[in-house]
Design an enzyme around this catalytic site. Structure first.
Site, PDB file in Angstrom:
ATOM      1  N   ARG A  48       0.856  -1.189   0.000  1.00 26.77           N
ATOM      2  CA  ARG A  48       0.000   0.000   0.000  1.00 26.77           C
ATOM      3  C   ARG A  48       0.891   1.238   0.000  1.00 26.77           C
ATOM      4  NH1 ARG A  48      -3.662  -2.264  -1.599  1.00 26.77           N
ATOM      5  NH2 ARG A  48      -5.759  -2.516  -0.780  1.00 26.77           N
ATOM      6  N   GLU A  80      -2.349   7.446  -5.155  1.00 26.10           N
ATOM      7  CA  GLU A  80      -2.612   6.768  -6.431  1.00 26.10           C
ATOM      8  C   GLU A  80      -4.063   6.893  -6.885  1.00 26.10           C
ATOM      9  OE1 GLU A  80      -1.578   2.664  -5.262  1.00 26.10           O
ATOM     10  OE2 GLU A  80      -3.664   2.139  -5.717  1.00 26.10           O
ATOM     11  N   HIS A  90      -0.323  -0.205  -9.880  1.00 28.73           N
ATOM     12  CA  HIS A  90      -1.111  -1.161  -9.077  1.00 28.73           C
ATOM     13  C   HIS A  90      -1.529  -2.359  -9.933  1.00 28.73           C
ATOM     14  CE1 HIS A  90      -3.432  -1.235  -5.082  1.00 28.73           C
ATOM     15  NE2 HIS A  90      -3.324  -2.476  -5.543  1.00 28.73           N
TER      16      HIS A  90
HETATM   17  P1  NAD Z   1      -1.843 -11.128   4.815  1.00 33.52           P
HETATM   18  O1  NAD Z   1      -2.928 -10.690   5.719  1.00 33.52           O
HETATM   19  O2  NAD Z   1      -1.783 -12.562   4.421  1.00 33.52           O
HETATM   20  O3  NAD Z   1      -0.430 -10.742   5.429  1.00 33.52           O
HETATM   21  C1  NAD Z   1      -0.183  -9.509   6.031  1.00 33.52           C
HETATM   22  C2  NAD Z   1       0.845  -9.775   7.124  1.00 33.52           C
HETATM   23  O4  NAD Z   1       1.222  -8.520   7.665  1.00 33.52           O
HETATM   24  C3  NAD Z   1       0.298 -10.643   8.261  1.00 33.52           C
HETATM   25  O5  NAD Z   1       1.179 -11.723   8.511  1.00 33.52           O
HETATM   26  C4  NAD Z   1       0.245  -9.689   9.450  1.00 33.52           C
HETATM   27  O6  NAD Z   1       0.522 -10.317  10.686  1.00 33.52           O
HETATM   28  C5  NAD Z   1       1.347  -8.715   9.072  1.00 33.52           C
HETATM   29  N1  NAD Z   1       1.256  -7.445   9.748  1.00 33.52           N
HETATM   30  C6  NAD Z   1       0.170  -6.796  10.227  1.00 33.52           C
HETATM   31  N2  NAD Z   1       0.531  -5.647  10.811  1.00 33.52           N
HETATM   32  C7  NAD Z   1       1.883  -5.579  10.704  1.00 33.52           C
HETATM   33  C8  NAD Z   1       2.847  -4.636  11.145  1.00 33.52           C
HETATM   34  N3  NAD Z   1       2.487  -3.534  11.816  1.00 33.52           N
HETATM   35  N4  NAD Z   1       4.135  -4.879  10.854  1.00 33.52           N
HETATM   36  C9  NAD Z   1       4.509  -6.001  10.199  1.00 33.52           C
HETATM   37  N5  NAD Z   1       3.646  -6.930   9.781  1.00 33.52           N
HETATM   38  C10 NAD Z   1       2.347  -6.720  10.037  1.00 33.52           C
HETATM   39  O7  NAD Z   1      -1.954 -10.197   3.539  1.00 33.52           O
HETATM   40  P2  NAD Z   1      -1.360 -10.499   2.089  1.00 33.52           P
HETATM   41  O8  NAD Z   1      -2.401 -11.197   1.269  1.00 33.52           O
HETATM   42  O9  NAD Z   1      -0.004 -11.083   2.195  1.00 33.52           O
HETATM   43  O10 NAD Z   1      -1.252  -9.015   1.522  1.00 33.52           O
HETATM   44  C11 NAD Z   1      -0.229  -8.144   1.984  1.00 33.52           C
HETATM   45  C12 NAD Z   1      -0.486  -6.758   1.455  1.00 33.52           C
HETATM   46  O11 NAD Z   1      -0.329  -6.758   0.021  1.00 33.52           O
HETATM   47  C13 NAD Z   1      -1.915  -6.304   1.692  1.00 33.52           C
HETATM   48  O12 NAD Z   1      -2.054  -5.713   2.922  1.00 33.52           O
HETATM   49  C14 NAD Z   1      -2.172  -5.359   0.529  1.00 33.52           C
HETATM   50  O13 NAD Z   1      -1.993  -4.047   0.999  1.00 33.52           O
HETATM   51  C15 NAD Z   1      -1.134  -5.740  -0.533  1.00 33.52           C
HETATM   52  N6  NAD Z   1      -1.655  -6.207  -1.829  1.00 33.52           N
HETATM   53  C16 NAD Z   1      -1.305  -5.528  -2.956  1.00 33.52           C
HETATM   54  C17 NAD Z   1      -1.724  -5.972  -4.212  1.00 33.52           C
HETATM   55  C18 NAD Z   1      -1.308  -5.271  -5.488  1.00 33.52           C
HETATM   56  O14 NAD Z   1      -1.891  -5.516  -6.545  1.00 33.52           O
HETATM   57  N7  NAD Z   1      -0.286  -4.425  -5.453  1.00 33.52           N
HETATM   58  C19 NAD Z   1      -2.530  -7.103  -4.298  1.00 33.52           C
HETATM   59  C20 NAD Z   1      -2.873  -7.779  -3.130  1.00 33.52           C
HETATM   60  C21 NAD Z   1      -2.420  -7.334  -1.909  1.00 33.52           C
END
Ligand code: NAD
Length: 337
Positions: A235, A264, A296
């Site tokens: 993000r 964005e 994105h």
């Molecule tokens: P997920 O929920 O499986 O994993 C997120 C991880 O972050 C979890 O293990 C959680 O414990 C950890 N977390 C929470 N707060 C934290 C903190 N303060 N410090 C460190 N770690 C922390 O999510 P995911 O499916 O792996 O997705 C991760 C991120 O990717 C999403 O949050 C989203 O913003 C982003 N995303 C982007 C796209 C894209 O097209 N660019 C697509 C999907 C997801």
């Protein structure tokens, strides 16, 4: 169920329509983003389906609730764009797609890292101009480098695994929850500051929360390794973009690849090639030779679009049937697209 589907692109319509053959919802596609000016399009629709840059704040949710909307179906995992407190108070349920293809985002992250480190976009631009000189294209081996992974959930876990097992990197990770399977393959969990300061390459995979907002700010950049590379496919607001510009100008930041950007919503997913971009920070970022930006795009694979469509339409069917909402977003949840 009648569903007003906002922010739709041709690929959204294609995958949702094909998948809907098995569900039979009445999907009405709208190209514009959902905001107060477009909200009347949703009048009378019990369900509204939105994407990452539709901002569902209290005034917007109040309008939707007053005209009969009872369900917000997010076509993404993240829900930082929804005022969940307001939704709950207005009696609107919110559902999301918690996982569709973590591989899509993880693989794109590694692609960005390689493209940035090995200057592939610059090289290709040169070759297209019949310039085969190699000056300025020196990269670094990934093998043996220290990678910092912040957030080792579905996506970060795959990235950590790939860089450790596939490229022979040392991987330091920070997450409140340690994944034993990652520890077993030698991923080293460390306090956040140690990860930020030790990494040659830092990649962000945690959700955007008040706690992670501007996680990479001027202070973090100051303490980081000189010339470190920064990758963000999570993000935009995890990074303070103005501090990043300063870090790039001073050379403290060696390179940046971004698939997301804090502002964005004003830019991405649209063809602005004939417009004057007003965001000076974004425009400055694009001037650096060691910056790579995509709009994105990390999620955009056929497999992910299929999975997003299936889960979204299934979430809507579950709501219509009055069953358990497996993918309901609740106010206290901290996981996040
Ligand atoms: P997920 O929920 O499986 O994993 C997120 C991880 O972050 C979890 O293990 C959680 O414990 C950890 N977390 C929470 N707060 C934290 C903190 N303060 N410090 C460190 N770690 C922390 O999510 P995911 O499916 O792996 O997705 C991760 C991120 O990717 C999403 O949050 C989203 O913003 C982003 N995303 C982007 C796209 C894209 O097209 N660019 C697509 C999907 C997801």
């Amino acid at each position: 169920m009648r569903v007003a589907v906002f922010s739709t692109k041709p690929y959204d319509r294609q995958y949702l329509s094909e998948t809907n053959a098995a569900f039979g919802h009445e999907l009405v596609f709208f190209e514009p983003r959902l905001d107060l000016s477009t909200a009347p399009l949703a009048d009378g629709f019990p369900a509204v389906c939105v994407f990452v840059n539709d901002q569902l704040d209290r005034p917007l949710l109040t309008h939707l609730a007053s005209t009969g909307t009872r369900l917000i179906a997010l076509r993404c995992a993240g829900f930082n764009n929804v005022d969940l407190v307001a939704a709950a108070e207005l009696g609107i349920e919110v559902v999301r797609v918690p996982a569709y293809s973590p591989h899509a985002v993880a693989e794109f992250t590694v692609a960005l890292l390689l493209a940035l480190d090995r200057r592939i976009p610059r090289a290709w631009a040169r070759v297209r101009d019949n310039n085969f000189a190699l000056d300025g294209l020196i990269g670094n081996d990934l093998y043996g480098k220290t990678i910092g992974v912040v957030g080792t959930g579905r996506i970060g876990g795959l990235v950590a695994r790939c860089l450790k097992l596939g490229f022979g990197c040392r991987v330091l990770a920070f997450d409140q929850w340690q994944d034993p399977a990652l520890v077993e393959i030698g991923i080293e969990y460390r306090p956040l500051d140690e990860v930020l300061t030790a990494a040659d390459i830092l990649t962000l995979h945690c959700p955007l929360t008040p706690e992670t907002h501007h996680l990479v700010d001027a202070g973090a950049i100051e303490r980081a390794q000189p010339g470190f590379l920064l990758i963000n496919t999570s993000r935009g607001a995890l990074i303070d973009a103005e501090a990043l510009v300063d870090g790039l100008k001073s050379g403290k930041v060696g390179g940046v690849a971004l698939d997301v950007y804090e502002q964005e919503a004003d830019l991405f997913f649209e063809d602005l090639s004939n417009e004057i971009i007003q965001d000076d920070v974004f425009q400055r970022l694009l001037t650096f030779p060691n910056v790579l930006v995509t709009g994105h795009q990390a999620f955009l694979t056929a497999e992910a679009l299929m999975a997003i469509s299936e889960t979204t339409l299934d979430n809507i069917a579950a709501f219509e049937a009055g069953g358990v909402l497996e993918n309901r977003v609740v106010v206290q949840a901290v996981v996040g697209h």
